[in-house]
Design a protein around this motif. Structure first.
Motif, PDB file in Angstrom:
ATOM      1  N   GLY A  97     -52.343  66.129   4.472  1.00  0.00           N
ATOM      2  CA  GLY A  97     -52.779  65.315   3.343  1.00  0.00           C
ATOM      3  C   GLY A  97     -51.909  64.082   3.195  1.00  0.00           C
ATOM      4  O   GLY A  97     -50.703  64.121   3.460  1.00  0.00           O
ATOM      5  N   VAL A  98     -52.528  62.981   2.796  1.00  0.00           N
ATOM      6  CA  VAL A  98     -51.813  61.734   2.530  1.00  0.00           C
ATOM      7  C   VAL A  98     -52.134  61.308   1.104  1.00  0.00           C
ATOM      8  O   VAL A  98     -53.300  61.139   0.744  1.00  0.00           O
ATOM      9  CB  VAL A  98     -52.216  60.619   3.517  1.00  0.00           C
ATOM     10  N   MET A 111     -50.917  56.362 -10.816  1.00  0.00           N
ATOM     11  CA  MET A 111     -52.145  56.935 -10.284  1.00  0.00           C
ATOM     12  C   MET A 111     -51.846  57.631  -8.962  1.00  0.00           C
ATOM     13  O   MET A 111     -51.245  57.036  -8.072  1.00  0.00           O
ATOM     14  CB  MET A 111     -53.202  55.848 -10.080  1.00  0.00           C
ATOM     15  N   LEU A 112     -52.258  58.886  -8.856  1.00  0.00           N
ATOM     16  CA  LEU A 112     -52.089  59.649  -7.623  1.00  0.00           C
ATOM     17  C   LEU A 112     -53.432  59.680  -6.910  1.00  0.00           C
ATOM     18  O   LEU A 112     -54.388  60.292  -7.377  1.00  0.00           O
ATOM     19  CB  LEU A 112     -51.608  61.069  -7.924  1.00  0.00           C
ATOM     20  N   ARG A 113     -53.490  58.992  -5.772  1.00  0.00           N
ATOM     21  CA  ARG A 113     -54.741  58.842  -5.039  1.00  0.00           C
ATOM     22  C   ARG A 113     -54.586  59.442  -3.643  1.00  0.00           C
ATOM     23  O   ARG A 113     -53.571  59.230  -2.970  1.00  0.00           O
ATOM     24  CB  ARG A 113     -55.119  57.366  -4.923  1.00  0.00           C
ATOM     25  N   SER A 114     -55.582  60.209  -3.211  1.00  0.00           N
ATOM     26  CA  SER A 114     -55.559  60.825  -1.894  1.00  0.00           C
ATOM     27  C   SER A 114     -56.436  60.034  -0.937  1.00  0.00           C
ATOM     28  O   SER A 114     -57.571  59.682  -1.270  1.00  0.00           O
ATOM     29  CB  SER A 114     -56.056  62.273  -1.969  1.00  0.00           C
ATOM     30  N   VAL A 115     -55.900  59.753   0.257  1.00  0.00           N
ATOM     31  CA  VAL A 115     -56.686  59.099   1.292  1.00  0.00           C
ATOM     32  C   VAL A 115     -57.000  60.057   2.437  1.00  0.00           C
ATOM     33  O   VAL A 115     -57.784  59.732   3.328  1.00  0.00           O
ATOM     34  CB  VAL A 115     -55.958  57.853   1.838  1.00  0.00           C
ATOM     35  N   PHE A 119     -57.803  70.065   2.696  1.00  0.00           N
ATOM     36  CA  PHE A 119     -58.105  71.239   1.875  1.00  0.00           C
ATOM     37  C   PHE A 119     -58.888  70.892   0.608  1.00  0.00           C
ATOM     38  O   PHE A 119     -59.076  71.739  -0.252  1.00  0.00           O
ATOM     39  CB  PHE A 119     -56.804  71.959   1.494  1.00  0.00           C
ATOM     40  N   GLY A 120     -59.350  69.681   0.493  1.00  0.00           N
ATOM     41  CA  GLY A 120     -60.101  69.306  -0.698  1.00  0.00           C
ATOM     42  C   GLY A 120     -60.659  67.906  -0.580  1.00  0.00           C
ATOM     43  O   GLY A 120     -60.578  67.255   0.464  1.00  0.00           O
ATOM     44  N   THR A 121     -61.210  67.427  -1.680  1.00  0.00           N
ATOM     45  CA  THR A 121     -61.836  66.102  -1.697  1.00  0.00           C
ATOM     46  C   THR A 121     -60.783  65.015  -1.818  1.00  0.00           C
ATOM     47  O   THR A 121     -59.684  65.236  -2.329  1.00  0.00           O
ATOM     48  CB  THR A 121     -62.824  65.995  -2.867  1.00  0.00           C
TER      49      THR A 121
END
Length: 315
Positions: A97-98, A111-115, A119-121
């Protein structure tokens, strides 16, 4: 150095020592801050800290440590001036995950944003407030966003979806008669081409001379809008600044604008409208073709951009 019964801290930067200590202690979670500062003392794999070969070696070694010992490894890393991860993209491929923790300096909100997330969206967005004791989850982000809004010419509200979360965001436009041969275009928080395209549509069909104006446009709160559902709000913000006339108080705009000047309906309309109603936004500008739109005096259905002129004095 034991900080508590469940937390230990070490100032050692040698990767081999970190791995050996982790294998001996068997912690549930290992946090490495940061991977660019880890040093590799193996003479056969020596590399300068922060170099591409160093990041590859350190990332692969930590990945093996996590997989072989069933330990969660969290690695922090530096980013470049344009907000991208410093180092090779291979590092992003190694990890599961990043996540980026972002925010404006003038805000206490992060803001915590995933790129990337195996294991998830990656569509969801987390908000945290920086306090003296650290970061605290911010449950009601829209109340915070609306507290920063002002009822003034050039301001328009819209609702953008981040995953399943509707965000009430203020768009701000400033149109000033240019003093240069080439008008300025300064846009932040949204694709500049989208703002210029909508300005061109307004000039083509409404005959407002935006091409002779400097246009400054920004999305309030440090947010970023990528979807076309904000087209109508962008147009209203530009016209509001051009005519120096504010929009109706507690109003929101939801709609897409085509190249022919038609106002088109948007998807996932219901959750956006519910969120707006929750915070007392009683006036809503939408497309006349929008399905499932509730009937009422507060809903203004618009067919094309020509009808936007009825909201502003033209004298």
């Amino acid at each position: 150095i034991p900080i508590s019964e469940q937390l230990r801290f070490s100032d050692c930067a040698d990767l081999a020592t970190i791995i050996a200590t982790t294998q001996h202690e068997k912690p549930a979670v290992l946090i490495v801050d940061s991977i660019q500062n880890c040093t590799i003392t193996d003479s056969e794999r020596s590399a300068l800290p922060g170099s591409q070969s160093h990041l590859k070696q350190a990332g692969f070694a930590l990945m093996q440590l996590a997989k072989q010992n069933n330990i969660t490894v969290i690695v922090t890393g530096h980013i470049t001036k344009d907000g991208q991860m410093a180092g090779p993209k291979l590092l992003e491929h190694i990890v599961d995950g990043v996540f980026y923790l972002q925010g404006e300096d003038r805000w206490h909100v992060r803001m915590l944003r995933s790129v990337k997330n195996r294991f998830g969206t990656i569509d969801e967005l987390g908000f945290f407030e920086m306090e003296s004791g650290g970061l605290r989850p911010l449950a009601n982000i829209n109340a915070h966003l609306l507290s920063q809004t002002t009822h003034a010419p050039g301001a328009a509200l819209t609702c953008s979806l981040e995953g399943t979360r509707p965000l009430l965001i203020e768009l701000q436009a400033l149109c000033v008669t240019t003093k240069f041969a080439m008008p300025q275009r300064v846009v932040t928080g949204v694709d500049p081409k989208r703002v210029l395209l909508i300005a061109a549509i307004l000039e083509k069909y409404l005959h407002v001379s935006l091409s002779s104006f400097d246009i400054f446009f920004r999305v309030s709160g440090g947010c970023t809008i990528k979807e076309s559902a904000s087209d109508l709000a962008i147009a209203l913000a530009l016209l509001s600044s051009f005519f120096q006339h504010p929009l109706p108080e507690k109003s929101i705009a939801l709609g897409e604008i085509s190249l022919t000047g038609q106002i088109k309906p948007i998807s996932t309309f219901t959750p956006r409208l519910k969120e707006a109603a929750t915070f007392g936004l009683s006036t809503c500008f939408i497309s006349a073709e929008q399905q499932q739109a509730p009937k009422g005096a507060s809903i203004h259905k618009l067919k094309n951009v020509y009808e936007l002129l009825t909201l502003f004095p033209t004298e």
